[in-house]
Design an enzyme around this catalytic site. Structure first.
Site, mmCIF file in Angstrom:
data_model
loop_
_atom_site.group_PDB
_atom_site.id
_atom_site.type_symbol
_atom_site.label_atom_id
_atom_site.label_comp_id
_atom_site.label_asym_id
_atom_site.label_seq_id
_atom_site.Cartn_x
_atom_site.Cartn_y
_atom_site.Cartn_z
ATOM 1 N N ASN A 179 -9.655 98.646 -21.709
ATOM 2 C CA ASN A 179 -11.078 98.854 -21.956
ATOM 3 C C ASN A 179 -11.320 99.917 -23.014
ATOM 4 O O ASN A 179 -10.559 100.884 -23.122
ATOM 5 C CB ASN A 179 -11.805 99.232 -20.652
ATOM 6 C CG ASN A 179 -11.698 98.116 -19.621
ATOM 7 O OD1 ASN A 179 -11.444 96.960 -19.976
ATOM 8 N ND2 ASN A 179 -11.843 98.453 -18.355
ATOM 9 N N HIS A 201 -6.351 99.164 -26.305
ATOM 10 C CA HIS A 201 -7.153 98.517 -27.345
ATOM 11 C C HIS A 201 -8.116 99.477 -28.009
ATOM 12 O O HIS A 201 -9.120 99.064 -28.588
ATOM 13 C CB HIS A 201 -7.887 97.299 -26.767
ATOM 14 C CG HIS A 201 -6.933 96.260 -26.283
ATOM 15 N ND1 HIS A 201 -7.249 95.347 -25.304
ATOM 16 C CD2 HIS A 201 -5.652 95.985 -26.632
ATOM 17 C CE1 HIS A 201 -6.202 94.546 -25.084
ATOM 18 N NE2 HIS A 201 -5.220 94.930 -25.878
ATOM 19 N N GLY A 250 -9.118 93.567 -12.659
ATOM 20 C CA GLY A 250 -10.172 93.063 -13.542
ATOM 21 C C GLY A 250 -9.734 92.658 -14.918
ATOM 22 O O GLY A 250 -10.387 93.000 -15.910
ATOM 23 N N PRO A 293 -12.006 88.798 -8.654
ATOM 24 C CA PRO A 293 -12.662 87.704 -7.925
ATOM 25 C C PRO A 293 -12.031 86.351 -8.227
ATOM 26 O O PRO A 293 -12.130 85.395 -7.477
ATOM 27 C CB PRO A 293 -14.115 87.745 -8.417
ATOM 28 C CG PRO A 293 -14.206 88.788 -9.450
ATOM 29 C CD PRO A 293 -12.900 89.471 -9.574
HETATM 30 P P1 OAD Z 1 -11.863 89.333 -19.721
HETATM 31 O O1 OAD Z 1 -13.331 89.230 -19.944
HETATM 32 O O2 OAD Z 1 -10.912 88.405 -20.420
HETATM 33 O O3 OAD Z 1 -11.533 89.138 -18.160
HETATM 34 C C1 OAD Z 1 -12.276 89.863 -17.212
HETATM 35 C C2 OAD Z 1 -11.570 89.654 -15.881
HETATM 36 O O4 OAD Z 1 -12.226 90.457 -14.929
HETATM 37 C C3 OAD Z 1 -11.618 88.210 -15.396
HETATM 38 O O5 OAD Z 1 -10.343 87.859 -14.856
HETATM 39 C C4 OAD Z 1 -12.676 88.263 -14.300
HETATM 40 O O6 OAD Z 1 -12.368 87.337 -13.243
HETATM 41 C C5 OAD Z 1 -12.528 89.668 -13.792
HETATM 42 N N1 OAD Z 1 -13.736 90.251 -13.227
HETATM 43 C C6 OAD Z 1 -15.028 89.963 -13.525
HETATM 44 N N2 OAD Z 1 -15.859 90.751 -12.805
HETATM 45 C C7 OAD Z 1 -15.050 91.566 -12.054
HETATM 46 C C8 OAD Z 1 -15.295 92.609 -11.120
HETATM 47 N N3 OAD Z 1 -16.548 92.966 -10.807
HETATM 48 N N4 OAD Z 1 -14.228 93.240 -10.548
HETATM 49 C C9 OAD Z 1 -12.960 92.867 -10.866
HETATM 50 N N5 OAD Z 1 -12.661 91.883 -11.744
HETATM 51 C C10 OAD Z 1 -13.697 91.249 -12.322
HETATM 52 O O7 OAD Z 1 -11.469 90.843 -20.003
HETATM 53 P P2 OAD Z 1 -10.023 91.418 -20.239
HETATM 54 O O8 OAD Z 1 -9.003 90.717 -19.389
HETATM 55 O O9 OAD Z 1 -10.102 92.890 -20.133
HETATM 56 O O10 OAD Z 1 -9.065 92.850 -26.320
HETATM 57 O O11 OAD Z 1 -9.743 91.045 -21.773
HETATM 58 C C11 OAD Z 1 -8.531 91.560 -22.325
HETATM 59 C C12 OAD Z 1 -8.779 91.781 -23.772
HETATM 60 O O12 OAD Z 1 -9.280 90.578 -24.362
HETATM 61 C C13 OAD Z 1 -9.842 92.809 -24.065
HETATM 62 O O13 OAD Z 1 -9.348 94.124 -24.004
HETATM 63 C C14 OAD Z 1 -10.167 92.441 -25.500
HETATM 64 C C15 OAD Z 1 -10.163 90.942 -25.417
HETATM 65 O O14 OAD Z 1 -9.608 90.364 -26.559
HETATM 66 C C16 OAD Z 1 -9.401 93.414 -27.510
HETATM 67 O O15 OAD Z 1 -10.549 93.708 -27.768
HETATM 68 C C17 OAD Z 1 -8.234 93.623 -28.411
#
Ligand code: OAD
Length: 243
Positions: A101, A118, A194, A221
């Site tokens: 994040n 990131h 998450g 979730p």
């Molecule tokens: P994503 O938006 O890809 O995934 C969010 C994850 O959080 C999903 O698996 C959801 O199911 C989960 N989620 C949603 N609400 C939640 C909650 N209240 N509690 C727990 N989990 C929850 O975000 P990231 O996986 O962080 O990179 O994405 C990884 C990277 O992709 C980011 O850092 C960004 C993007 O490309 C860069 O900017 C380089």
């Protein structure tokens, strides 16, 4: 034994845990996850198009405006009970916190972050010479609307100032993956919170944990199957899991 009680036993036994967080960690603070549809002015854009060297090259004012709006939105957000639970755990045991994040909510909850894989919304650098540049916070008034394109400032060398975040196709900050991998290798538990686990190399940390025999617990979730899955949200589950 339920998944939660099994996970609580592992958390209680952990002496050197590592934690990897993604956008879901901040969702309940009102910070949209990366793959949520963007709202308002940004709705018609694909975040991947804005968060990319190509997006920056074709319209630096649009990209700068978006990041400044996001920075103002994060400054207005508050850490949620999930951030606070991780910070409390980190006061009880030496915890290595790795986040994808770009917000500062872990820090504002009281955690020390080992690495922002990131980058951060609050760090800036010159797009030409790479030198770090101090830029004051955006005026919160930009949150009155959906934000708008804004000409980025110029560095002394003449280059444009850009957010020091990792865009698609760019390298991670120097040493970030090395310190994250070392922390996972040395851990006795990896808690993954998450993240959709689709962006490498960050997503490879859970695979590294398995390869090193480090047990993995996942709070999401919509679990990705990378460990003992606790189906639920950060703000709901972490206070129960980490208390
Ligand atoms: P994503 O938006 O890809 O995934 C969010 C994850 O959080 C999903 O698996 C959801 O199911 C989960 N989620 C949603 N609400 C939640 C909650 N209240 N509690 C727990 N989990 C929850 O975000 P990231 O996986 O962080 O990179 O994405 C990884 C990277 O992709 C980011 O850092 C960004 C993007 O490309 C860069 O900017 C380089």
């Amino acid at each position: 034994m339920s998944q939660l009680s099994q996970a609580r036993a592992a958390v209680t036994a952990a002496r050197r845990p590592a934690v990897l967080t993604g956008a879901g960690m901040s969702a309940e603070s009102g910070v949209p996850t990366f793959r949520d549809a963007l709202t308002g002015l940004w709705e018609r854009f694909d975040p991947a198009a804005l968060a990319s060297p190509q997006g920056w090259a074709s319209d630096p004012a649009l990209v700068w405006g978006w990041y400044r709006w996001r920075a103002a939105a994060v400054r207005r957000a508050e850490p949620n009970p999930g951030h606070l639970a991780v910070a409390a755990w980190g006061r009880r045991v030496p915890l290595q916190l790795i986040t994808q994040n770009v917000d500062d909510l872990h820090e504002r909850a009281g955690s020390e972050v080992l690495t922002h894989l990131h980058g951060s919304l609050f760090d800036y650098r010159c797009a030409r010479c790479g030198e770090p540049v101090q830029v004051p916070d955006p005026d919160p008034s930009i949150l009155a609307g959906d934000g708008e394109p804004e000409q980025p400032p110029r560095h002394d060398c003449g280059g444009l100032v850009r957010p020091a975040v990792v865009w698609f196709g760019e390298l991670l900050p120097e040493g970030a993956m090395e310190s994250a991998s070392a922390a996972v290798d040395a851990a006795d538990l990896l808690l993954v919170i998450g993240t959709s686990g689709v962006v490498y190399p960050a997503a490879g940390l859970a695979d590294l944990a398995h390869a090193c025999g480090v047990p993995v617990i996942e709070v999401n979730p919509d679990p990705t199957g990378r460990g003992l899955a606790l189906r639920g949200t950060a703000a709901e589950l972490l206070p129960a899991l980490l208390a």
